[in-house]
Design a protein around this motif. Structure first.
Motif, PDB file in Angstrom:
ATOM      1  N   UNK A   8       0.831  -1.206   0.000  1.00 54.08           N
ATOM      2  CA  UNK A   8       0.000   0.000   0.000  1.00 54.08           C
ATOM      3  C   UNK A   8       0.867   1.258   0.000  1.00 54.08           C
ATOM      4  N   UNK A   9       1.940   1.240   0.755  1.00 52.82           N
ATOM      5  CA  UNK A   9       2.841   2.383   0.807  1.00 52.82           C
ATOM      6  C   UNK A   9       3.508   2.616  -0.550  1.00 52.82           C
ATOM      7  N   UNK A  10       3.949   1.550  -1.186  1.00 51.64           N
ATOM      8  CA  UNK A  10       4.557   1.672  -2.518  1.00 51.64           C
ATOM      9  C   UNK A  10       3.551   2.208  -3.529  1.00 51.64           C
ATOM     10  N   UNK A  11       2.321   1.703  -3.473  1.00 50.04           N
ATOM     11  CA  UNK A  11       1.273   2.175  -4.383  1.00 50.04           C
ATOM     12  C   UNK A  11       0.972   3.648  -4.145  1.00 50.04           C
ATOM     13  N   UNK A  12       0.925   4.038  -2.895  1.00 45.58           N
ATOM     14  CA  UNK A  12       0.664   5.429  -2.548  1.00 45.58           C
ATOM     15  C   UNK A  12       1.781   6.336  -3.063  1.00 45.58           C
ATOM     16  N   UNK A  13       3.001   5.920  -2.887  1.00 49.26           N
ATOM     17  CA  UNK A  13       4.142   6.703  -3.402  1.00 49.26           C
ATOM     18  C   UNK A  13       4.074   6.834  -4.919  1.00 49.26           C
ATOM     19  N   UNK A  14       3.693   5.748  -5.584  1.00 48.28           N
ATOM     20  CA  UNK A  14       3.570   5.764  -7.036  1.00 48.28           C
ATOM     21  C   UNK A  14       2.491   6.751  -7.476  1.00 48.28           C
ATOM     22  N   UNK A  15       1.344   6.706  -6.807  1.00 44.55           N
ATOM     23  CA  UNK A  15       0.250   7.617  -7.145  1.00 44.55           C
ATOM     24  C   UNK A  15       0.622   9.077  -6.896  1.00 44.55           C
ATOM     25  N   UNK A  16       1.301   9.330  -5.793  1.00 46.23           N
ATOM     26  CA  UNK A  16       1.735  10.698  -5.480  1.00 46.23           C
ATOM     27  C   UNK A  16       2.689  11.203  -6.564  1.00 46.23           C
ATOM     28  N   UNK A  17       3.645  10.358  -6.946  1.00 44.13           N
ATOM     29  CA  UNK A  17       4.581  10.737  -7.998  1.00 44.13           C
ATOM     30  C   UNK A  17       3.898  10.972  -9.329  1.00 44.13           C
ATOM     31  N   UNK A  18       2.921  10.139  -9.659  1.00 44.68           N
ATOM     32  CA  UNK A  18       2.197  10.291 -10.920  1.00 44.68           C
ATOM     33  C   UNK A  18       1.417  11.604 -10.960  1.00 44.68           C
ATOM     34  N   UNK A  19       0.816  11.965  -9.832  1.00 45.63           N
ATOM     35  CA  UNK A  19       0.063  13.222  -9.798  1.00 45.63           C
ATOM     36  C   UNK A  19       1.000  14.430  -9.832  1.00 45.63           C
ATOM     37  N   UNK A  20       2.163  14.307  -9.237  1.00 45.70           N
ATOM     38  CA  UNK A  20       3.146  15.396  -9.315  1.00 45.70           C
ATOM     39  C   UNK A  20       3.605  15.574 -10.761  1.00 45.70           C
ATOM     40  N   UNK A  21       3.861  14.473 -11.444  1.00 44.91           N
ATOM     41  CA  UNK A  21       4.270  14.533 -12.848  1.00 44.91           C
ATOM     42  C   UNK A  21       3.170  15.152 -13.706  1.00 44.91           C
ATOM     43  N   UNK A  22       1.938  14.722 -13.476  1.00 43.20           N
ATOM     44  CA  UNK A  22       0.812  15.274 -14.230  1.00 43.20           C
ATOM     45  C   UNK A  22       0.693  16.778 -13.988  1.00 43.20           C
ATOM     46  N   UNK A  23       0.852  17.194 -12.752  1.00 41.41           N
ATOM     47  CA  UNK A  23       0.791  18.623 -12.421  1.00 41.41           C
ATOM     48  C   UNK A  23       1.855  19.406 -13.183  1.00 41.41           C
ATOM     49  N   UNK A  24       3.070  18.911 -13.165  1.00 44.79           N
ATOM     50  CA  UNK A  24       4.160  19.617 -13.838  1.00 44.79           C
ATOM     51  C   UNK A  24       3.944  19.693 -15.344  1.00 44.79           C
ATOM     52  N   UNK A  25       3.507  18.591 -15.941  1.00 45.15           N
ATOM     53  CA  UNK A  25       3.262  18.581 -17.385  1.00 45.15           C
ATOM     54  C   UNK A  25       2.128  19.522 -17.759  1.00 45.15           C
ATOM     55  N   UNK A  26       1.040  19.474 -17.006  1.00 48.68           N
ATOM     56  CA  UNK A  26      -0.091  20.332 -17.317  1.00 48.68           C
ATOM     57  C   UNK A  26       0.251  21.806 -17.131  1.00 48.68           C
ATOM     58  N   UNK A  27       1.071  22.113 -16.139  1.00 53.09           N
ATOM     59  CA  UNK A  27       1.523  23.506 -15.964  1.00 53.09           C
ATOM     60  C   UNK A  27       2.353  23.946 -17.169  1.00 53.09           C
ATOM     61  N   UNK A  28       3.228  23.058 -17.634  1.00 52.38           N
ATOM     62  CA  UNK A  28       4.053  23.378 -18.804  1.00 52.38           C
ATOM     63  C   UNK A  28       3.182  23.583 -20.046  1.00 52.38           C
TER      64      UNK A  28
END
Length: 61
Positions: A8-28
């Motif tokens: 669960x912790x690994x999945x949560x870290x993965x989801x957090x990272x994916x949303x951070x990446x999405x945020x950065x791309x969408x801002x760009x």
């Protein structure tokens, strides 16, 4: 709330990272957009990704 197991912790870290990446791309994309509606669309998406990331981070507390 019960403690998270390793999977669960690994999945949560993965989801957090994916949303951070999405945020950065969408801002760009928003910075590059010239159409105001498209720019707003990307900005809204970036904000939604950041909001979800913050909610997910709440599970780590």
């Amino acid at each position: 709330m019960s403690q998270l197991n390793q999977i669960e912790l690994q999945n949560l870290r993965h989801l957090i990272g994916a949303h951070e990446t999405a945020n950065q791309k969408l801002q760009a994309y928003a910075e590059q957009a010239t159409d105001p509606e498209l720019k707003q669309f990307f900005q809204d998406g970036a904000q939604a990704a950041m909001n979800t990331k913050q909610q997910l981070l709440g599970f780590l507390n």
